[in-house]
Enzyme design. Structure first.
Site, mmCIF file in Angstrom:
data_model
loop_
_atom_site.group_PDB
_atom_site.id
_atom_site.type_symbol
_atom_site.label_atom_id
_atom_site.label_comp_id
_atom_site.label_asym_id
_atom_site.label_seq_id
_atom_site.Cartn_x
_atom_site.Cartn_y
_atom_site.Cartn_z
ATOM 1 N N TYR A 33 0.833 -1.198 0.000
ATOM 2 C CA TYR A 33 0.000 0.000 0.000
ATOM 3 C C TYR A 33 0.866 1.245 0.000
ATOM 4 C CZ TYR A 33 0.958 0.846 4.982
ATOM 5 O OH TYR A 33 1.572 1.122 6.167
ATOM 6 N N ARG A 52 8.235 4.081 -4.818
ATOM 7 C CA ARG A 52 8.306 3.130 -3.689
ATOM 8 C C ARG A 52 7.288 2.007 -3.878
ATOM 9 N NH1 ARG A 52 7.644 5.400 2.301
ATOM 10 N NH2 ARG A 52 5.469 5.521 1.645
ATOM 11 N N ARG A 100 -7.944 -20.198 -1.881
ATOM 12 C CA ARG A 100 -6.916 -20.064 -0.841
ATOM 13 C C ARG A 100 -5.830 -21.138 -0.955
ATOM 14 N NH1 ARG A 100 -5.286 -21.334 4.230
ATOM 15 N NH2 ARG A 100 -4.469 -19.598 5.438
ATOM 16 N N HIS A 102 -1.304 -21.003 -0.203
ATOM 17 C CA HIS A 102 -0.205 -20.085 0.100
ATOM 18 C C HIS A 102 0.603 -19.686 -1.139
ATOM 19 C CE1 HIS A 102 -1.245 -21.238 4.129
ATOM 20 N NE2 HIS A 102 -0.328 -20.432 4.651
ATOM 21 N N LYS A 147 6.587 -1.858 1.935
ATOM 22 C CA LYS A 147 5.363 -1.300 2.548
ATOM 23 C C LYS A 147 4.226 -2.306 2.365
ATOM 24 C CE LYS A 147 3.167 3.210 3.125
ATOM 25 N NZ LYS A 147 3.270 3.312 4.573
ATOM 26 N N GLU A 180 12.044 2.572 14.149
ATOM 27 C CA GLU A 180 11.092 3.602 13.689
ATOM 28 C C GLU A 180 9.804 3.461 14.490
ATOM 29 O OE1 GLU A 180 9.814 2.890 9.622
ATOM 30 O OE2 GLU A 180 9.889 0.728 9.942
ATOM 31 N N LEU A 205 11.089 1.447 7.073
ATOM 32 C CA LEU A 205 10.510 1.926 5.826
ATOM 33 C C LEU A 205 11.187 3.266 5.521
ATOM 34 C CD1 LEU A 205 8.174 1.465 3.720
ATOM 35 C CD2 LEU A 205 6.982 3.249 4.992
HETATM 36 N N1 PLP Z 1 7.523 3.972 8.945
HETATM 37 C C1 PLP Z 1 6.380 3.262 8.948
HETATM 38 C C2 PLP Z 1 6.361 1.935 9.623
HETATM 39 C C3 PLP Z 1 5.227 3.769 8.333
HETATM 40 O O1 PLP Z 1 4.087 3.045 8.337
HETATM 41 C C4 PLP Z 1 5.283 5.057 7.732
HETATM 42 C C5 PLP Z 1 4.112 5.638 7.081
HETATM 43 O O2 PLP Z 1 3.057 5.094 7.032
HETATM 44 C C6 PLP Z 1 6.488 5.751 7.754
HETATM 45 C C7 PLP Z 1 7.592 5.177 8.360
HETATM 46 C C8 PLP Z 1 6.594 7.104 7.110
HETATM 47 O O3 PLP Z 1 6.551 6.999 5.716
HETATM 48 P P1 PLP Z 1 6.055 8.202 4.795
HETATM 49 O O4 PLP Z 1 6.915 9.381 5.163
HETATM 50 O O5 PLP Z 1 6.333 7.723 3.423
HETATM 51 O O6 PLP Z 1 4.620 8.432 5.078
#
Ligand code: PLP
Length: 287
Positions: A33, A52, A100, A102, A147, A180, A205
């Site tokens: 997403y 991304r 379904r 895997h 993501k 993070e 991320l």
């Molecule tokens: N880290 C995580 C785990 C996130 O879910 C997000 C945003 O949803 C971010 C960092 C920040 O990413 P962005 O600046 O692209 O929104």
């Protein structure tokens, strides 16, 4: 006005927007997403988000739902049909619908959902108000750089933060270093005045706002380092903040109940908030 959601080729009223029960996103979190900020009806950092997205799809060997140019049309049309001025645009791609199993299905088309969410416009006062974070162990899989829809540890972490009266939970790896937040990147300003955020390896991320801020720091001559920092270092930091497309830049003034920078938004955080706000006002018209 009712919300309109794009689902696999159709723009549907919110109440009718649905995907199949055997969508692999629903059964396996087999999808990715993106969340774009919308400011004055414009997408913020559209191409970096799409870059991304393509990377995430590639890492999971998932077919893009359509070419980028067509996807941009869907994104704009969703903003237009929702008359979105400020808020978020949520885009989700899954490996599609199949019985379904895997293993990847052989011939399945990706599913695509795009929806807009209204939020209040960028408001300096709210953004300037500091927030509390807690620290929690990072229990996620080893690829948070993708993501993916698999957000259960993030959901549990955020819930823990909410129950502790905090805005966010900063996740900490086995070595005691902050990775993070559950939905944002984590930053501190060191004792020596240097901006620090975790390097964009596989442990985090690589946030779009994170990258934008590093570019701004570079062009403003602000000293910064992309490296891991410990919880202890964060506790002793002069300033701390978090970034994401949905949160903008939010000052962190308390970590695990302890005040950071005297419990006030610091000058460098304030400067970066100002720079980011200025950038938002320079966005061109939605083409
Ligand atoms: N880290 C995580 C785990 C996130 O879910 C997000 C945003 O949803 C971010 C960092 C920040 O990413 P962005 O600046 O692209 O929104």
């Amino acid at each position: 006005m009712s919300r309109i959601v794009y689902v696999n080729g159709r723009y549907l009223p919110y109440g009718e927007a649905a995907v199949h029960v055997e969508d692999r996103g629903y059964q396996f979190s087999d999808g990715v997403y993106e969340v774009f900020a919308i400011h004055n009806a414009r997408m913020v950092y559209e191409d970096p988000h799409l870059d991304r997205l393509e990377r995430s799809l590639g890492e999971l060997r998932m077919a893009p739902p359509m070419p980028r140019t067509a996807l941009k049309v869907v994104l704009r049309e969703t903003i237009r049909r929702n008359r979105s001025q400020h808020g978020l645009l949520y885009l989700q791609v899954t490996r599609g619908v199949a019985p379904r199993n895997h293993a990847f299905p052989e011939a399945t088309e990706s599913s695509l959902v795009v929806m807009a969410q209204h939020t209040p416009p960028y408001d300096m006062e709210t953004v300037n108000r500091g927030l509390a974070v807690i620290t929690i162990p990072d229990i996620r899989w080893k690829r948070p750089d993708i993501k993916s829809l698999s957000l259960l540890p993030n959901v549990l972490g955020k819930q823990q933060a909410v129950e502790a009266g905090a805005f966010e939970a900063w996740q900490v790896d086995d070595g005691g270093m902050v990775t993070e937040g559950t939905h944002s990147n984590a930053w501190i300003v060191s004792e020596g005045g240097e901006l620090i955020t975790r390097d964009a390896g596989k442990a985090i991320l690589d946030g779009i706002i994170r990258r934008a801020l590093l570019d701004m720091a570079r062009s403003e001559g602000i000293r910064f380092k992309e490296r891991a920092f410990s919880v202890e270092e964060a506790m002793a930091a002069k300033e701390a903040f978090l970034t994401s497309s949905s949160s903008f830049i939010k000052p962190v003034i308390r970590i695990d109940g302890r005040d950071i920078g005297g419990g006030k938004t610091g000058p460098l955080t304030q400067k970066l908030i100002g720079l980011y706000a200025e950038h938002l006002e320079t966005l061109g018209p939605l083409s």
